[in-house]
Design a protein around this motif. Structure first.
Motif, PDB file in Angstrom:
ATOM      1  N   LEU A   1       0.819  -1.212   0.000  1.00  0.00           N
ATOM      2  CA  LEU A   1       0.000   0.000   0.000  1.00  0.00           C
ATOM      3  C   LEU A   1       0.854   1.263   0.000  1.00  0.00           C
ATOM      4  N   PRO A   2       1.798   1.435   0.947  1.00  0.00           N
ATOM      5  CA  PRO A   2       2.626   2.652   0.900  1.00  0.00           C
ATOM      6  C   PRO A   2       3.494   2.733  -0.361  1.00  0.00           C
ATOM      7  N   PHE A   3       4.018   1.576  -0.825  1.00  0.00           N
ATOM      8  CA  PHE A   3       4.850   1.597  -2.029  1.00  0.00           C
ATOM      9  C   PHE A   3       4.040   2.038  -3.239  1.00  0.00           C
ATOM     10  N   SER A   4       2.836   1.487  -3.405  1.00  0.00           N
ATOM     11  CA  SER A   4       2.040   1.838  -4.584  1.00  0.00           C
ATOM     12  C   SER A   4       1.597   3.296  -4.540  1.00  0.00           C
ATOM     13  N   ILE A   5       1.279   3.794  -3.339  1.00  0.00           N
ATOM     14  CA  ILE A   5       0.921   5.218  -3.226  1.00  0.00           C
ATOM     15  C   ILE A   5       2.140   6.075  -3.553  1.00  0.00           C
ATOM     16  N   SER A   6       3.288   5.690  -3.023  1.00  0.00           N
ATOM     17  CA  SER A   6       4.516   6.458  -3.278  1.00  0.00           C
ATOM     18  C   SER A   6       4.884   6.446  -4.759  1.00  0.00           C
ATOM     19  N   LEU A   7       4.799   5.272  -5.376  1.00  0.00           N
ATOM     20  CA  LEU A   7       5.111   5.172  -6.802  1.00  0.00           C
ATOM     21  C   LEU A   7       4.137   6.009  -7.632  1.00  0.00           C
ATOM     22  N   SER A   8       2.863   5.947  -7.278  1.00  0.00           N
ATOM     23  CA  SER A   8       1.862   6.755  -7.986  1.00  0.00           C
ATOM     24  C   SER A   8       2.185   8.235  -7.878  1.00  0.00           C
ATOM     25  N   ALA A   9       2.514   8.671  -6.666  1.00  0.00           N
ATOM     26  CA  ALA A   9       2.826  10.082  -6.441  1.00  0.00           C
ATOM     27  C   ALA A   9       4.086  10.493  -7.199  1.00  0.00           C
ATOM     28  N   LEU A  10       5.096   9.638  -7.170  1.00  0.00           N
ATOM     29  CA  LEU A  10       6.345   9.949  -7.885  1.00  0.00           C
ATOM     30  C   LEU A  10       6.107  10.040  -9.389  1.00  0.00           C
ATOM     31  N   LEU A  11       5.447   9.042  -9.944  1.00  0.00           N
ATOM     32  CA  LEU A  11       5.177   9.067 -11.383  1.00  0.00           C
ATOM     33  C   LEU A  11       4.312  10.265 -11.760  1.00  0.00           C
ATOM     34  N   GLY A  12       3.287  10.529 -10.945  1.00  0.00           N
ATOM     35  CA  GLY A  12       2.427  11.686 -11.208  1.00  0.00           C
ATOM     36  C   GLY A  12       3.203  12.985 -11.157  1.00  0.00           C
ATOM     37  N   ALA A  13       4.118  13.096 -10.190  1.00  0.00           N
ATOM     38  CA  ALA A  13       4.929  14.309 -10.082  1.00  0.00           C
ATOM     39  C   ALA A  13       5.816  14.488 -11.316  1.00  0.00           C
ATOM     40  N   VAL A  14       6.411  13.399 -11.793  1.00  0.00           N
ATOM     41  CA  VAL A  14       7.256  13.474 -12.989  1.00  0.00           C
ATOM     42  C   VAL A  14       6.428  13.883 -14.200  1.00  0.00           C
ATOM     43  N   VAL A  15       5.245  13.282 -14.337  1.00  0.00           N
ATOM     44  CA  VAL A  15       4.367  13.631 -15.459  1.00  0.00           C
ATOM     45  C   VAL A  15       4.006  15.105 -15.403  1.00  0.00           C
ATOM     46  N   HIS A  16       3.564  15.583 -14.231  1.00  0.00           N
ATOM     47  CA  HIS A  16       3.132  16.977 -14.113  1.00  0.00           C
ATOM     48  C   HIS A  16       4.296  17.958 -14.269  1.00  0.00           C
ATOM     49  N   ALA A  17       5.469  17.581 -13.788  1.00  0.00           N
ATOM     50  CA  ALA A  17       6.607  18.499 -13.833  1.00  0.00           C
ATOM     51  C   ALA A  17       7.293  18.532 -15.199  1.00  0.00           C
ATOM     52  N   PHE A  18       7.394  17.371 -15.857  1.00  0.00           N
ATOM     53  CA  PHE A  18       8.217  17.305 -17.064  1.00  0.00           C
ATOM     54  C   PHE A  18       7.466  16.906 -18.337  1.00  0.00           C
TER      55      PHE A  18
END
Length: 186
Positions: free
Chosen positions: A9-26
């Motif tokens: 659960l924490p890993f999937s939330i963290s991965l989602s947030a990281l990927l989402g941040a990369v998408v939104h930022a770059f």
């Protein structure tokens, strides 16, 4: 199955947030190749969070057999969800429709567990899942603190960091309960 609470659960939330941040930022341009690869991966990671929420809640509240049945149901839902990503739409509403019921289920399980055990650390799970909803609402409503440096996506990720910490606290509490792990508390 309890490992879903402590790891998946924490890993999937963290991965989602990281990927989402990369998408939104770059890769905010939906026509860019990076967006075309990373956005579906973000959605898939969020789907893993959904599956983990179902399994975690079931593991906490139900017998091992019932929790396994929930796992198989959640796996089927996940497969259908991933197929929808590639065959139907990659719009964010699909994510919302998919994960709101699972996170509500987990929230209810944390609330019922708090009422049963009266442990403050379980209440951190209630707060953590509530913050997941708050972060999602802030992102969906595009709440910003600063239009350039602290937009709705940054605010989402900051709130999610607090939510993850609180979910981590409740995960450690449940894992420390030897009787709980043996299924004797049900």
């Amino acid at each position: 199955l309890l490992t879903h609470l402590s790891t998946v659960l924490p890993f999937s939330i963290s991965l989602s947030a990281l990927l989402g941040a990369v998408v939104h930022a770059f890769y905010s341009d939906v026509q860019s190749p990076g967006h075309g690869v990373l956005w579906p991966l973000t959605m898939i990671a969020i789907g893993a969070t959904t599956m983990s929420a179902w399994v975690t809640g079931a593991t906490i509240a139900f017998s091992a057999g019932a929790a396994r049945r929930v796992f198989f149901g959640a796996a089927v839902q996940y497969i259908v969800y991933v197929l929808c990503i590639f065959l139907l739409t990659q719009e964010f509403w699909l994510v919302i429709v998919n994960y709101i019921p699972a996170m509500l289920f987990l929230l209810i399980i944390f609330i019922l567990s708090y009422v049963k055990y009266r442990q403050g650390k379980i209440f951190s799970g209630v707060l953590g899942v509530s913050l997941v909803f708050a972060a999602s609402a802030a992102q969906f409503k595009r709440v910003t603190i600063h239009p350039v440096y602290f937009d709705h996506n940054v605010l989402y990720h900051v709130i999610m960091a607090a939510a993850l910490f609180l979910i981590f606290v409740v995960a450690r509490w449940f894992l420390a309960q030897e009787n709980f792990l043996k299924g004797e508390s049900r």
